[in-house]
Design a protein around this motif. Structure first.
Motif, PDB file in Angstrom:
ATOM      1  N   LEU A  56       0.812  -1.227   0.000  1.00  0.00           N
ATOM      2  CA  LEU A  56       0.000   0.000   0.000  1.00  0.00           C
ATOM      3  C   LEU A  56       0.840   1.270   0.000  1.00  0.00           C
ATOM      4  CD1 LEU A  56      -2.656  -1.029   2.703  1.00  0.00           C
ATOM      5  CD2 LEU A  56      -2.993  -0.961   0.228  1.00  0.00           C
ATOM      6  N   GLY A  57       2.039   1.199   0.609  1.00  0.00           N
ATOM      7  CA  GLY A  57       2.798   2.446   0.767  1.00  0.00           C
ATOM      8  C   GLY A  57       4.225   2.387   0.259  1.00  0.00           C
ATOM      9  N   GLY A  58       4.645   1.251  -0.276  1.00  0.00           N
ATOM     10  CA  GLY A  58       6.047   1.102  -0.675  1.00  0.00           C
ATOM     11  C   GLY A  58       6.356   1.797  -1.988  1.00  0.00           C
ATOM     12  N   SER A  59       7.603   2.234  -2.141  1.00  0.00           N
ATOM     13  CA  SER A  59       8.040   2.808  -3.421  1.00  0.00           C
ATOM     14  C   SER A  59       8.236   1.648  -4.406  1.00  0.00           C
ATOM     15  CB  SER A  59       9.362   3.538  -3.229  1.00  0.00           C
ATOM     16  OG  SER A  59      10.369   2.593  -2.859  1.00  0.00           O
ATOM     17  N   GLU A  60       8.373   1.986  -5.678  1.00  0.00           N
ATOM     18  CA  GLU A  60       8.614   0.955  -6.694  1.00  0.00           C
ATOM     19  C   GLU A  60       9.837   0.126  -6.321  1.00  0.00           C
ATOM     20  OE1 GLU A  60       7.180  -0.437  -9.240  1.00  0.00           O
ATOM     21  OE2 GLU A  60       5.433   0.770  -8.686  1.00  0.00           O
TER      22      GLU A  60
ATOM     23  N   ASP B 118       7.777  12.580  15.020  1.00  0.00           N
ATOM     24  CA  ASP B 118       7.496  13.882  15.632  1.00  0.00           C
ATOM     25  C   ASP B 118       6.573  13.632  16.840  1.00  0.00           C
ATOM     26  OD1 ASP B 118       6.781  16.365  16.421  1.00  0.00           O
ATOM     27  OD2 ASP B 118       6.075  17.066  14.460  1.00  0.00           O
ATOM     28  N   PRO B 119       7.178  13.400  18.007  1.00  0.00           N
ATOM     29  CA  PRO B 119       6.378  12.973  19.170  1.00  0.00           C
ATOM     30  C   PRO B 119       5.326  13.992  19.602  1.00  0.00           C
ATOM     31  CG  PRO B 119       8.720  12.572  19.561  1.00  0.00           C
ATOM     32  CD  PRO B 119       8.623  13.358  18.298  1.00  0.00           C
ATOM     33  N   GLU B 120       5.469  15.240  19.171  1.00  0.00           N
ATOM     34  CA  GLU B 120       4.483  16.261  19.568  1.00  0.00           C
ATOM     35  C   GLU B 120       3.264  16.279  18.648  1.00  0.00           C
ATOM     36  OE1 GLU B 120       5.273  17.692  22.390  1.00  0.00           O
ATOM     37  OE2 GLU B 120       7.185  16.625  22.233  1.00  0.00           O
ATOM     38  N   ALA B 121       3.346  15.580  17.536  1.00  0.00           N
ATOM     39  CA  ALA B 121       2.322  15.751  16.497  1.00  0.00           C
ATOM     40  C   ALA B 121       1.194  14.711  16.541  1.00  0.00           C
ATOM     41  CB  ALA B 121       2.981  15.757  15.116  1.00  0.00           C
ATOM     42  N   GLY B 122       1.099  13.944  17.619  1.00  0.00           N
ATOM     43  CA  GLY B 122       0.014  12.957  17.736  1.00  0.00           C
ATOM     44  C   GLY B 122       0.044  11.958  16.587  1.00  0.00           C
ATOM     45  N   HIS B 123      -1.157  11.653  16.057  1.00  0.00           N
ATOM     46  CA  HIS B 123      -1.258  10.668  14.964  1.00  0.00           C
ATOM     47  C   HIS B 123      -0.349  11.038  13.796  1.00  0.00           C
ATOM     48  CE1 HIS B 123      -5.019  10.136  17.157  1.00  0.00           C
ATOM     49  NE2 HIS B 123      -5.096   8.925  16.638  1.00  0.00           N
ATOM     50  N   ALA B 124      -0.280  12.355  13.515  1.00  0.00           N
ATOM     51  CA  ALA B 124       0.468  12.806  12.331  1.00  0.00           C
ATOM     52  C   ALA B 124       1.975  12.766  12.541  1.00  0.00           C
ATOM     53  CB  ALA B 124       0.030  14.228  11.967  1.00  0.00           C
ATOM     54  N   GLY B 125       2.396  12.357  13.745  1.00  0.00           N
ATOM     55  CA  GLY B 125       3.834  12.288  14.004  1.00  0.00           C
ATOM     56  C   GLY B 125       4.381  10.874  13.910  1.00  0.00           C
TER      57      GLY B 125
ATOM     58  N   ALA C 163      -1.862   4.988  18.870  1.00  0.00           N
ATOM     59  CA  ALA C 163      -1.208   6.288  18.650  1.00  0.00           C
ATOM     60  C   ALA C 163      -0.449   6.754  19.884  1.00  0.00           C
ATOM     61  CB  ALA C 163      -2.243   7.332  18.243  1.00  0.00           C
ATOM     62  N   ALA C 164      -0.683   6.086  21.014  1.00  0.00           N
ATOM     63  CA  ALA C 164       0.048   6.458  22.241  1.00  0.00           C
ATOM     64  C   ALA C 164       1.428   5.807  22.293  1.00  0.00           C
ATOM     65  CB  ALA C 164      -0.779   6.068  23.467  1.00  0.00           C
ATOM     66  N   MET C 165       1.874   5.247  21.196  1.00  0.00           N
ATOM     67  CA  MET C 165       3.180   4.569  21.176  1.00  0.00           C
ATOM     68  C   MET C 165       4.301   5.523  21.585  1.00  0.00           C
ATOM     69  SD  MET C 165       4.167   4.311  17.125  1.00  0.00           S
ATOM     70  CE  MET C 165       2.680   3.458  16.687  1.00  0.00           C
TER      71      MET C 165
ATOM     72  N   GLY D  80       6.435   4.968   2.706  1.00  0.00           N
ATOM     73  CA  GLY D  80       5.509   6.082   2.469  1.00  0.00           C
ATOM     74  C   GLY D  80       6.151   7.387   2.926  1.00  0.00           C
ATOM     75  N   GLN D  81       5.308   8.383   3.201  1.00  0.00           N
ATOM     76  CA  GLN D  81       5.825   9.692   3.593  1.00  0.00           C
ATOM     77  C   GLN D  81       5.997   9.768   5.106  1.00  0.00           C
ATOM     78  OE1 GLN D  81       6.568  12.096   1.266  1.00  0.00           O
ATOM     79  NE2 GLN D  81       6.091  10.399  -0.120  1.00  0.00           N
ATOM     80  N   GLU D  82       6.928  10.609   5.526  1.00  0.00           N
ATOM     81  CA  GLU D  82       7.100  10.852   6.956  1.00  0.00           C
ATOM     82  C   GLU D  82       5.785  11.415   7.508  1.00  0.00           C
ATOM     83  OE1 GLU D  82      10.585  13.229   7.779  1.00  0.00           O
ATOM     84  OE2 GLU D  82       9.950  13.527   9.852  1.00  0.00           O
ATOM     85  N   GLY D  83       5.309  10.875   8.632  1.00  0.00           N
ATOM     86  CA  GLY D  83       4.069  11.354   9.241  1.00  0.00           C
ATOM     87  C   GLY D  83       2.818  10.620   8.756  1.00  0.00           C
ATOM     88  N   ASP D  84       2.966   9.759   7.754  1.00  0.00           N
ATOM     89  CA  ASP D  84       1.800   9.017   7.233  1.00  0.00           C
ATOM     90  C   ASP D  84       1.654   7.626   7.851  1.00  0.00           C
ATOM     91  OD1 ASP D  84       0.936  11.039   5.674  1.00  0.00           O
ATOM     92  OD2 ASP D  84       1.614  10.197   3.764  1.00  0.00           O
ATOM     93  N   GLY D  85       2.474   7.322   8.848  1.00  0.00           N
ATOM     94  CA  GLY D  85       2.508   5.963   9.380  1.00  0.00           C
ATOM     95  C   GLY D  85       1.210   5.495  10.021  1.00  0.00           C
ATOM     96  N   PHE D  86       0.543   6.386  10.750  1.00  0.00           N
ATOM     97  CA  PHE D  86      -0.675   5.950  11.434  1.00  0.00           C
ATOM     98  C   PHE D  86      -1.769   5.608  10.412  1.00  0.00           C
ATOM     99  CE2 PHE D  86      -4.679   6.434  13.723  1.00  0.00           C
ATOM    100  CZ  PHE D  86      -4.434   5.600  14.805  1.00  0.00           C
ATOM    101  N   LYS D  87      -1.889   6.486   9.401  1.00  0.00           N
ATOM    102  CA  LYS D  87      -2.897   6.207   8.358  1.00  0.00           C
ATOM    103  C   LYS D  87      -2.587   4.876   7.669  1.00  0.00           C
ATOM    104  CE  LYS D  87      -3.136  10.712   6.777  1.00  0.00           C
ATOM    105  NZ  LYS D  87      -2.791  11.538   5.662  1.00  0.00           N
ATOM    106  N   LEU D  88      -1.310   4.654   7.422  1.00  0.00           N
ATOM    107  CA  LEU D  88      -0.910   3.401   6.774  1.00  0.00           C
ATOM    108  C   LEU D  88      -1.234   2.210   7.683  1.00  0.00           C
ATOM    109  CD1 LEU D  88       0.495   2.062   4.330  1.00  0.00           C
ATOM    110  CD2 LEU D  88       2.660   2.294   5.565  1.00  0.00           C
ATOM    111  N   ALA D  89      -0.943   2.364   8.977  1.00  0.00           N
ATOM    112  CA  ALA D  89      -1.214   1.267   9.926  1.00  0.00           C
ATOM    113  C   ALA D  89      -2.694   0.883   9.890  1.00  0.00           C
ATOM    114  CB  ALA D  89      -0.797   1.679  11.337  1.00  0.00           C
ATOM    115  N   MET D  90      -3.577   1.896   9.822  1.00  0.00           N
ATOM    116  CA  MET D  90      -5.023   1.624   9.817  1.00  0.00           C
ATOM    117  C   MET D  90      -5.468   1.034   8.471  1.00  0.00           C
ATOM    118  SD  MET D  90      -5.901   2.274  12.866  1.00  0.00           S
ATOM    119  CE  MET D  90      -4.279   2.023  13.578  1.00  0.00           C
ATOM    120  N   ARG D  91      -4.891   1.535   7.373  1.00  0.00           N
ATOM    121  CA  ARG D  91      -5.238   0.962   6.057  1.00  0.00           C
ATOM    122  C   ARG D  91      -4.810  -0.500   5.980  1.00  0.00           C
ATOM    123  NH1 ARG D  91      -2.585   3.830   1.404  1.00  0.00           N
ATOM    124  NH2 ARG D  91      -4.009   2.628   0.111  1.00  0.00           N
TER     125      ARG D  91
END
Ligand SMILES: Cc1cc2nc3c(=O)[nH]c(=O)nc-3n(C[C@H](O)[C@H](O)[C@H](O)COP(=O)(O)OP(=O)(O)OC[C@H]3O[C@@H](n4cnc5c(N)ncnc54)[C@H](O)[C@@H]3O)c2cc1C
Length: 393
Positions: A100-104, A173-180, A135-137, A226-237
């Motif tokens: 889902l998120g890997g480069s070629e 980015d530990p301050e950015a919640g899900h987006a970190g 997300a509390a990781m 994938g992109q930095e900060g997209d990990g949580f969305k990827l985890a849920m997908r």
């Protein structure tokens, strides 16, 4: 008319998997459970017969036969051995981040090796203090020169110590919640990566469940998935697509228990007749059969949705529903199977107590049943059904 929606070609593959399960995996199941040893011989069997390939596209060396058939394969193997069924399900779970998120480049490098089964995969989201609330990781990843350094630990990771490739989630980015949160591909032999211990468990005893320690674990820049900060969305997908694998495992366990209890009830006699002829036992068997078939309906519907190209948003609820029903059915049905066998159900000589122990985990991992209900209700609240109330005063 057959109950399932499978094509002739899909039925042929199911028959092949069923035969392998019955002839090669079933005779090993009790031993795997008793020894608590990871069954490398089963991995080798799956490699030889291309079973890992059922989860991958042809361009990456897979069979390209789609999601429905991959669920059927997990179900068939889990009918006789839930640990072995989980080996297939986790190969998918651990590969989905790449798909889902890997480069070629990442996909070309890893997917063929995962499709052949040469490398086993794992998915590392959970930590000691964060399971449902992932997300509390607390694990972190920081840039260092041309790479990343990961610190922290992961708990309850399936395939720990046997996987060659881990999808690891950490906070960039530990301050950015899900987006970190970001996702990384971590190879088992990188410096600073260690499997600290394996957990003894109630069921799925041959599957490894371990703690990963990331102590200054250094990975190259190309490991970011994938992109930095997209990990949580990827985890849920990933979970949206992998939960049905657990559902398939649960359904296989439930059907295996039903089939075993049926045969037992045909031959065990009390009060002058087979127990299957006593109405209270017959009713149990009927309920078990109905529950399995209803669960299968939801599960196969999910498989068809994926194969027909349903988008991500549609899959979330369907996936949670399949996991919820199949997991609950597995627990109920296996408990009844033990009851049907009476005292024999409770002892190790018969497989139904193992089915019951194995069933329990399907209500816990990849999101507990409570979490599935939260997901389903959240999706329901997004839907508009007001038209049903039109005209109601
Ligand atoms: C054998 C095994 C294999 C596993 N494999 C993996 C793996 O490969 N990768 C991985 O990342 N993880 C894995 N896990 C972890 C698993 O996904 C978590 O254990 C699970 O998600 C629950 O998290 P927890 O244990 O922290 O429980 P908690 O989150 O602490 O939950 C405790 C209880 O509270 C309930 N609860 C929590 N929050 C809510 C809420 N908001 N509303 C209502 N009820 C709530 C839960 O449903 C549960 O009943 C595995 C676990 C086991 C046991």
């Amino acid at each position: 008319m057959p109950w399932d929606p499978l094509t002739e070609e899909q039925r042929e593959v199911r028959e092949l998997v069923r035969t392998l399960a019955r002839e090669r995996v079933a005779p090993r199941a009790a031993e795997i459970d008793a020894s608590h040893e990871f069954p490398w011989d089963v991995v080798e069997l799956f490699r030889q017969h291309g079973l890992f390939g059922l989860f991958f596209e042809e361009e990456h060396g897979g069979a390209g036969t789609g999601a429905l058939l991959s669920l059927v394969a997990i179900e068939e193997v889990s009918k006789v051995c839930a640990t072995s069924g989980l080996i297939l399900a986790v190969q998918e779970l651990g590969s989905l981040g790449l798909k889902l998120g890997g480069s070629e480049e990442q996909r070309a490098r890893w997917l063929p090796r995962l499709a052949s089964g040469e490398v086993l995969a794992a998915y590392a989201l959970t930590e000691a203090g964060s399971g449902s609330d992932s997300a509390a990781m607390r694990s972190t990843a920081r840039r260092d020169g041309d790479g990343w350094v990961l610190d922290g630990s992961k708990r309850f990771i399936t395939n720990a110590g046997v996987a060659g490739l881990y999808t690891v989630f950490a906070k960039t980015d530990p301050e950015a919640g899900h987006a970190g949160i970001s996702a990384f591909l971590v190879e088992a032999d990188v410096p600073g990566f260690e499997v600290a211990r394996l957990e003894p468990k109630m069921g799925i005893a041959g599957s490894t469940t371990g703690e990963l320690v990331l102590g200054g674990c250094r990975v190259p820049a190309g490991s970011l998935l994938g992109q930095e900060g997209d990990g949580f969305k990827l985890a849920m997908r990933i979970l949206d697509r992998s939960r049905p694998g657990v559902a398939a495992q649960a359904l296989g366990i439930a059907q295996g228990a039903t089939d075993y209890a049926l045969e037992y009830a045909r031959t065990r006699e009390t009060m002058g007749k087979p127990i299957a002829s006593h109405q209270l036992i017959a009713a149990k068997l009927a309920d078990m059969e109905v529950m399995c078939e209803a669960a299968r309906g939801l599960l196969y519907r999910f498989g068809r949705m994926v194969d027909e190209g349903a988008d991500d948003a549609e899959l979330t609820k369907a996936s949670a529903m399949a996991k919820l029903l199949c997991g609950d059915v597995a627990m109920q049905v296996t408990t009844e199977a033990v009851q049907i066998l009476g005292g024999y159900g409770y002892i190790r000589e018969y497989p139904v107590e193992r089915f019951m122990r194995d069933a329990k985990i399907t209500q816990i991992y990849e999101g507990t049943q409570e979490v599935q209900r939260l997901v389903i209700a959240r999706e329901m609240l997004r839907e508009t059904r007001a038209f049903l109330l039109a005209g109601v005063t």
